[in-house]
Design an enzyme around this catalytic site. Structure first.
Site, mmCIF file in Angstrom:
data_model
loop_
_atom_site.group_PDB
_atom_site.id
_atom_site.type_symbol
_atom_site.label_atom_id
_atom_site.label_comp_id
_atom_site.label_asym_id
_atom_site.label_seq_id
_atom_site.Cartn_x
_atom_site.Cartn_y
_atom_site.Cartn_z
ATOM 1 N N HIS A 73 3.202 4.294 -3.539
ATOM 2 C CA HIS A 73 3.684 5.561 -3.972
ATOM 3 C C HIS A 73 5.042 5.457 -4.551
ATOM 4 C CE1 HIS A 73 0.541 7.963 -1.770
ATOM 5 N NE2 HIS A 73 0.873 6.971 -0.452
ATOM 6 N N HIS A 121 7.975 7.044 9.176
ATOM 7 C CA HIS A 121 8.403 7.279 7.923
ATOM 8 C C HIS A 121 9.864 7.760 8.193
ATOM 9 C CE1 HIS A 121 5.546 6.794 4.445
ATOM 10 N NE2 HIS A 121 4.800 7.043 5.414
ATOM 11 N N HIS A 144 3.026 4.216 12.939
ATOM 12 C CA HIS A 144 3.372 4.276 11.512
ATOM 13 C C HIS A 144 4.776 5.127 11.347
ATOM 14 C CE1 HIS A 144 2.479 3.649 7.144
ATOM 15 N NE2 HIS A 144 2.799 5.039 7.244
ATOM 16 N N ARG A 196 0.699 -1.303 -0.062
ATOM 17 C CA ARG A 196 0.027 0.012 0.130
ATOM 18 C C ARG A 196 0.897 1.268 0.200
ATOM 19 N NH1 ARG A 196 -0.443 4.724 2.700
ATOM 20 N NH2 ARG A 196 -0.107 3.408 4.630
ATOM 21 N N ASP A 197 1.751 1.368 1.064
ATOM 22 C CA ASP A 197 2.602 2.780 1.183
ATOM 23 C C ASP A 197 3.446 2.497 0.148
ATOM 24 O OD1 ASP A 197 3.851 4.937 2.215
ATOM 25 O OD2 ASP A 197 3.051 4.520 3.881
ATOM 26 N N SER A 248 3.285 10.652 9.269
ATOM 27 C CA SER A 248 3.291 10.718 7.490
ATOM 28 C C SER A 248 4.391 11.400 7.006
ATOM 29 C CB SER A 248 1.888 11.404 6.951
ATOM 30 O OG SER A 248 0.780 10.921 7.855
ATOM 31 N N TYR A 294 3.762 15.825 4.016
ATOM 32 C CA TYR A 294 3.214 14.449 3.634
ATOM 33 C C TYR A 294 4.247 13.702 2.784
ATOM 34 C CZ TYR A 294 -0.551 11.236 3.141
ATOM 35 O OH TYR A 294 -1.534 10.266 3.255
#
Length: 342
Positions: A19, A198, A196, A15-16, A169, A287
């Site tokens: 991108h 990044h 979550h 999913r991620d 995010s 983001y």
């Protein structure tokens, strides 16, 4: 590896990671990754467009393959893992959630901006009606102080969420900021807490460990760091680190290493690393999915993508405002042209 799980890991590469490859996953790629994750005993696997159900669009990026085909393919090959989806109210709808549930998903993560949990009520309620494990996903959590985060998490809990996530995010949070947010939730809500990360400031692992130490029991990872921006907490590395700490994930480390090396690495268009633009995402608090959009706009207008991202950070742009990127780039070029600069 044992069957015990102290921490429940959700793998988000399907999913991620969408991108990072411009939403070009094929059915064959999803099948090979999902099957290998299932064989490695990963408990949860998220599959959908990078911006969630119904994200395929000119604004967010068109998918190569209909996401429902990808979801169906993943469900078909998973013998023990639960396949989940992400839904952002305003992008995905109840109809999309119903369709995903019909295909056999077992988890839905309902994602909103960190101050907009109130728009998730009907989606969380419907997810529960469908019998799905339901997660409240508070994105861009660096943009709200702990007390605001608690307020929003309580709303999601009141709507029926089984767990609430602190979602970094932009990859902008520092370890002590993660710790204070998880601690505040732990003291204030009664459902499970997730995190979550990044890796835009190279802090995904440190932030994840800070979250676990404060009581988060659900953690996201992306194999081979396949995720937006500089990627997420690298799943196979996380499993190894947690094993060294005596924390059980129930995941087969060798199989995760093999998956990362032999199946996921060839999918990556370029290796995941902290590039100039990824670093700026974390620095400016933007983001993570904005990186590729900003790079394309910069090329179109002949300006520095970092200037675009910094300006977006000043304007506190959030997910769903991708259309601002072109506007900001055009304004920067206009200002510089007026001043005789490029």
């Amino acid at each position: 590896m044992s069957g015990k799980r102290d921490i429940l890991i959700t793998e988000v590469a399907l999913r991620d990671g969408s991108h990072a490859i411009n939403h070009q996953f094929t059915v064959e790629q999803v099948v090979s990754v999902a099957r290998a994750l299932d064989e490695a005993n990963v408990p949860f696997i998220e599959v959908s467009h990078g911006d969630g159900l119904a994200g395929s669009s000119l604004q967010y990026g068109l998918s190569r393959t209909n996401e429902m085909e990808l979801i169906e393919a993943a469900v078909a090959v998973c013998k023990q893992a639960t396949v989940g989806v992400l839904l952002l109210p305003g992008i995905g709808t109840i109809k999309d959630l119903n369709a995903a549930a019909k295909l056999g998903v077992g988890m839905a993560r309902i994602a909103t901006h960190v101050t907009e949990a109130d728009i998730s009520a009907q989606h969380i309620a419907r997810s529960k009606e469908l019998g799905l494990f339901t997660v409240g996903f508070l994105m861009m959590s660096h943009m709200a102080p702990p007390e605001k985060l608690v307020e929003q998490a309580k709303l999601m809990e009141s709507y029926g969420a089984d767990a609430v996530y602190v979602v970094d995010s932009a990859g902008a949070l520092l370890p002590h900021e993660v710790a204070e947010r998880i601690r505040a939730l732990k003291q204030s809500i009664g459902v499970e807490i997730g995190f979550h990360a990044h890796n835009n400031l190279s802090l995904a692992m440190a932030n994840t460990l800070a979250a676990i130490q404060e009581g988060a029991t659900r953690i996201d990872g992306s194999v081979r760091c396949l995720g937006a921006g500089a990627g997420n907490t690298q799943t196979e590395v996380l499993v190894a680190v947690l094993e060294r700490m005596g924390i059980e994930t129930g995941i087969d480390l060798y199989k995760m290493m093999d998956l990362a090396e032999e199946i996921v690495a060839p999918i990556l268009q370029v290796p995941q690393e902290i590039t100039r633009d990824s670093l700026v995402l974390g620095y400016a608090g933007v983001y993570s999915s904005f990186r590729l959009h900003a790079e394309r706009a910069a090329k179109k207008f002949g300006i520095d993508s970092r200037d675009i991202l910094i300006e977006l950070g000043k304007r506190k742009a959030v997910g769903g405002q991708e259309d601002m990127i072109i506007d900001v780039a055009a304004e920067i070029l206009k200002q510089r042209s007026a001043a005789g600069l490029r």
